[in-house]
Design an enzyme around this catalytic site. Structure first.
Site, PDB file in Angstrom:
ATOM      1  N   GLY A  16       1.166  -1.046  -0.014  1.00 16.97           N
ATOM      2  CA  GLY A  16      -0.246  -0.171   0.263  1.00 16.97           C
ATOM      3  C   GLY A  16       0.698   1.485  -0.042  1.00 16.97           C
ATOM      4  O   GLY A  16       0.681   2.436  -0.701  1.00 16.97           O
ATOM      5  N   HIS A  17       1.768   1.410   0.421  1.00 12.30           N
ATOM      6  CA  HIS A  17       2.461   2.564   0.999  1.00 12.30           C
ATOM      7  C   HIS A  17       3.448   3.030  -0.402  1.00 12.30           C
ATOM      8  O   HIS A  17       3.874   3.386  -1.010  1.00 12.30           O
ATOM      9  CB  HIS A  17       3.808   2.277   2.227  1.00 12.30           C
ATOM     10  CG  HIS A  17       3.500   2.085   3.452  1.00 12.30           C
ATOM     11  ND1 HIS A  17       3.544   0.729   4.130  1.00 12.30           N
ATOM     12  CD2 HIS A  17       2.683   2.822   4.149  1.00 12.30           C
ATOM     13  CE1 HIS A  17       2.906   1.559   5.931  1.00 12.30           C
ATOM     14  NE2 HIS A  17       2.445   2.799   5.448  1.00 12.30           N
TER      15      HIS A  17
END
Ligand code: PAF
Length: 280
Positions: free
Chosen positions: A36-37
Site C-alpha cells: 500500500g505504501h
C-alpha cells in the site's frame, strides 16, 4: 537514495531540486512498509520529478495505552523498499528534531475530526494534523500523497490544507488489499493465523452495507446486522460501522450523495479499520 535526518538537510536537498525546476512529491509514512505504501510512492512518482518519503513514528498520534513502542521499525528494510518503488530521498527525523523541547503547538481540525475515529481515539487526528502540517511546511512539496485506507485522515488533511492555505495538492491513493479483501496495514503484522483468517470479514461487512444502501434498504439495520455478523465471525468488538457523506463524513441514513462506508473493529488487542466508496 539518500536518508536525511534534519529539517535543514531536507530543505537544502529540495532547494537544489527547485533550482532545476523539478516538481516535488511527498509521501509521509510511519514505516512498517507494505505494498500500500509503495503504491503511494509510485503514484507520487507519476505526478512529480522527485519523491521524498518520510519515515517517522509520530508519538503525538498515539495514546499512552496504544502501540507506539511496538509499532514496526526497520529503517534498513524500509529504505530498500522506498528505493525500489522510486523514492529519491527519505526523511527520517528523530523525535527531538520534530518535537524539540518547548514544542507546544497542536493543529486541531474541528468537526470532521470529532466523529468516527475521533470518538474512539480523540488524540489521533490532532496528532496527525500536527505532524503532517509540519512535514508539509518543512518540505513544501507540489503534491502530497496519502492512502484512502485512512479515509478520515485524508479528509482531515484536505480540510487542514484548505484552511491553512498550504499550497500543495493532496492526492488520495487507492487501498491495496490482500486476496480475500483485507486492507493492507502495518498493523496486520500483529495478526496471528486465526485472526488473519477472520480479518477479511471486516471488508465483507462494509460491502454488505454498501449493497444494502444501494438497494435502498434500511442502512441502520444493515449496519446493525453487519456488526452482529462481525462478532459471530470472531471479532471481539466493533467500534463503528457507518455510512457517511464522503466529503463531510456526516452520517447518512440513506444513499443520497457520494458516500463511504467506514468501519473499525477489534480482533483481540488489534484494531482494524477499513472503508469503501459507494455511489447513489
Ligand atoms: O498514515 C500514516 O502512516 C500516518 O498517520 C502519517 C500520515 C504518516 C502521519 O504520521
Amino acid at each position: 537514495m539518500a536518508i536525511v535526518r534534519t529539517i535543514a538537510d531536507l530543505r537544502q536537498r529540495i532547494a537544489a531540486w527547485r533550482t532545476q525546476g523539478l516538481r516535488v512529491g511527498l509521501v509521509p509514512t510511519m514505516g512498517g512498509l507494505h505494498e500500500g505504501h509503495l503504491s503511494l510512492v509510485r503514484l507520487a512518482s507519476s505526478k512529480t520529478d522527485r519523491v521524498v518519503a518520510t519515515l517517522f513514528v509520530n508519538p503525538t498520534q498515539f495514546a499512552p495505552n496504544e502501540d507506539f513502542e511496538q509499532y514496526p521499525r526497520d529503517e534498513e528494510a524500509d529504505g530498500k523498499l522506498f528505493a525500489g518503488a522510486g523514492a529519491h530521498l527519505v526523511f527520517a527525523p528523530s523525535i527531538e528534531e520534530m518535537y524539540p523541547e518547548g514544542h507546544v503547538t497542536r493543529v486541531v481540525v474541528n468537526g470532521i475530526s470529532d466523529v468516527l475515529e475521533g470518538e474512539f481515539r480523540p488524540h489521533f487526528l490532532a496528532g496527525v494534523a500536527t505532524v503532517v502540517s509540519k512535514l508539509l511546511i518543512q518540505s513544501l512539496p507540489d503534491v502530497a500523497v496519502f492512502g484512502k485506507k485512512d479515509y478520515q485522515q485524508l479528509c482531515v488533511i484536505r480540510a487542514m490544507v484548505r484552511d491553512l492555505d498550504i499550497p500543495v495538492e493532496i492526492v488520495g491513493g487507492e487501498t491495496v488489499r490482500e486476496d480475500g479483501g483485507l486492507a493492507m496495514s502495518s498493523r496486520n503484522l500483529y495478526l496471528d493465523e486465526n485472526q488473519r483468517a477472520v480479518a477479511p470479514a471486516l471488508n465483507s461487512a462494509l460491502n454488505r452495507i454498501a449493497e444494502a444502501a444501494r438497494a435502498g434498504a434500511d442502512v441502520t439495520a444493515a449496519c446493525r446486522e453487519a456488526t452482529d455478523g462481525l462478532i459471530a465471525a470472531g471479532f471481539t468488538k466493533v467500534d463503528y460501522l457507518e455510512l457517511c457523506n464522503s466529503e463531510t463524513l456526516e452520517r447518512l441514513e440513506k444513499l443520497d450523495c457520494p458516500a463511504r462506508v467506514l468501519g473499525a473493529a477489534w480482533l483481540g488487542k488489534i484494531r482494524l479499520i477499513d472503508n469503501i466508496g459507494v455511489f447513489p
